[in-house]
Design an enzyme around this catalytic site. Structure first.
Site, mmCIF file in Angstrom:
data_model
loop_
_atom_site.group_PDB
_atom_site.id
_atom_site.type_symbol
_atom_site.label_atom_id
_atom_site.label_comp_id
_atom_site.label_asym_id
_atom_site.label_seq_id
_atom_site.Cartn_x
_atom_site.Cartn_y
_atom_site.Cartn_z
ATOM 1 N N ASP A 381 0.829 -1.207 0.000
ATOM 2 C CA ASP A 381 0.000 0.000 0.000
ATOM 3 C C ASP A 381 0.864 1.258 0.000
ATOM 4 O O ASP A 381 0.627 2.201 -0.758
ATOM 5 C CB ASP A 381 -0.913 -0.021 1.234
ATOM 6 N N ASP A 434 -8.960 -3.005 1.816
ATOM 7 C CA ASP A 434 -8.884 -2.410 3.146
ATOM 8 C C ASP A 434 -9.878 -3.041 4.116
ATOM 9 O O ASP A 434 -9.824 -2.778 5.324
ATOM 10 C CB ASP A 434 -9.144 -0.899 3.058
#
Length: 536
Positions: A381, A434
């Protein structure tokens, strides 16, 4: 179904996890373009509502210049001012037409932006609107030797908007405009609902995963007590219906997801987004029928436990057969009408169903695998949101999440809610990854609690769930502090979730069990059984 949907869902986990939560930028803080006193404004988006012959018309969006005064933030404080066309149109010399406080509309080119602004100010204009020579907007900066003591605001309009206003004025139509740059609210209610959606999805998926694991364990115990060879052979021939992640597949996630993300970035176009929509609909149909089938099985158990052979699909329950047409219709209708204002509702329903199904099928066997998975995702990420700018000159993940160059309003692999009290509109979004990736570890913690017969207070699930919620909350705080610039949610969620479980496990003396063994071993590891709802 005998089609290996489990493998398909696992592939979707990898494919759809490369996303983040972002809200869109209205302020662009540029430290590259030169700054000096009188030339240090941030590049902000500006609303330009118009009135034609006193009647309200279109509202356009422009961008403010590095120089000049800042604009009003509230529409009620922005005055309606008549718009005049510059003569000559580039406004590089004193206009022939006399100005008495009008906003002057000029063309880009022939001289610098600061020269145009100074000429317009000297001629009596109250503001200057510069028509760009293309549909995109351009940052208006200052030259090193320019006079930047400019007292009127300068705003650039895209070519199509400027040409339309110019056409009205050429036809002797009275046009007036207002200029203001509203600020986003500190917190929008959409972010609260999105937080609740994410936490609620993991909560539901965790309980479903734990309940299924307990039912399988109970079923195995019954078969072992019966000790029937016939049952053992049936059990051994079946499939658990679950996919356990190991450390190798956790590491491969980063490689595969990175390759897919770069492919999305390079091939991003209208047709490629259409392919993603089809993939999303396939996954959404599978997720929706799985969730509806499990829910309706409480009332229609007879149909859930009776099966029929279907060509290509294999053995399918009557309940699944009844639910599938509705799910397919729902996904197709969403795909056809996904550009209408309330299509986000259908997208969220399909997305939540898909996420819950993935968290039900894909499992983390212990905290070691969970740590490797989330650790890799954490680095992934950060790299693709921040570090990728050094190689690609823009954030690859943000570009992909927004669907730039595709003509679409972002890719479909997001949960999103309209920003209800934001004057700029738009959506608050969160990526599937997420929710799915931390959700795998949270679901593991509840399965562990149930199989070791720990109470909620003495277990790990409440702590893991709370840590995820706090991590996501910090993500949205960071998002607002950064003026809506996209943030890698896992940067905040992973330390909260893993840190809580590892610290608590070490304190209670359970870390070794959590780390290496995780869920207690089944009484007969060589026997694999189908979940109750799949048994013929």
């Amino acid at each position: 179904m005998e089609i290996n949907w489990d493998v398909f869902i696992v592939i979707l986990v990898v494919v759809l996890s490369a996303r983040l939560g972002s809200a869109g930028d209205i302020v662009h803080i540029d430290n590259v373009a030169p700054k000096r006193p009188g030339c240090s404004n941030n590049f902000v988006l500006v609303k330009v509502p118009t009135w034609i012959e006193g009647l309200e018309d279109n509202e356009y969006v422009g961008v403010g210049a590095r120089f000049g005064p800042t604009l009003e933030s509230k529409e009620k404080h922005a005055s309606h001012t008549k718009l005049a066309l510059a003569d000559p149109p580039h406004c590089c010399s004193k206009p022939r037409n006399k100005l008495t406080g009008e906003v002057i509309l000029v063309h880009r080119g022939n001289c610098s932006f600061t020269v145009k602004a100074n000429v317009a100010e000297e001629a009596g204009a109250s503001a200057i609107l510069i028509i760009n020579n293309q549909t995109e907007l351009f940052k208006m900066v200052c030259e090193s030797d320019a006079d930047v003591n400019i007292k009127i605001p300068a705003v650039m309009l895209p070519q199509d908007a400027g040409s339309r206003l110019e056409k009205y004025i050429t036809n002797n139509t009275m046009v007036s405009v207002a200029l203001y740059s509203p600020k986003r609210p500190a917190v929008d209610i959409a972010e609260v609902f999105l937080w609740l959606m994410a936490v609620g999805t993991i909560l539901c998926a965790s309980y479903w995963s734990a309940w299924t694991a307990r039912e399988v364990a109970i079923q195995q115990e019954k078969l072992l007590k019966d000790a029937s060879e016939e049952f053992l052979q049936v059990g051994a021939a079946g499939s658990s219906g679950f996919v356990d992640i190991n450390t190798t597949s956790a590491i491969l996630f980063v490689v595969i997801a990175s390759c897919f993300l770069v492919m999305l970035y390079k091939l991003m176009s209208f047709w490629f987004v259409e392919v993603l929509v089809v993939l999303f609909c396939i996954g959404g149909v599978e997720g929706l029928q799985t969730c509806l089938g499990a829910l309706l099985a409480w009332w229609f158990r007879r149909y859930a436990e009776s099966f029929i052979k279907v060509p290509f699909f294999g053995t399918v329950s009557h309940l699944t057969l009844a639910v599938c047409p509705f799910c397919i219709t729902f996904a197709v209708v969403w795909a056809v009408y996904r550009r209408i204002s309330f299509a986000w509702i259908g997208q969220d329903i399909l997305g939540i169903a898909l996420i819950i199904t993935v968290l039900q099928i894909v499992r983390v066997p212990n905290l070691k695998v969970g740590t490797v998975l989330l650790g890799c995702a954490f680095l992934y990420d950060i790299f693709w949101v921040f570090v990728s700018k050094w190689w690609f000159h823009e954030s690859v993940m943000i570009v992909v999440a927004r669907g730039d160059k595709s003509g679409e309003d972002g890719i479909p692999m997001l949960l999103k809610i309209p920003r209800m009290f934001d004057p700029w509109g738009g959506y608050s979004v969160i990526g599937f990854g997420d929710i799915i990736l931390p959700g795998l570890v949270v679901a593991f913690s509840l399965r562990y609690d149930w199989m070791t017969k720990k109470s909620l207070r003495a277990g790990y699930f409440v702590w893991a769930m709370t840590a995820y919620g706090l991590g996501l909350l910090v993500t949205y705080v960071a998002l607002n502090l950064m003026d809506g610039h996209g943030q890698p949610a896992l940067l905040y969620i992973v330390p909260f979730t893993l840190g809580t479980l590892i610290t608590l496990g070490k304190k209670r003396g359970d870390l070794t069990t959590l780390w290496t063994r995780g869920e207690p071993e089944r009484p007969c590891p060589h026997v694999q059984l189908q979940p109750l709802e799949q048994k013929e």
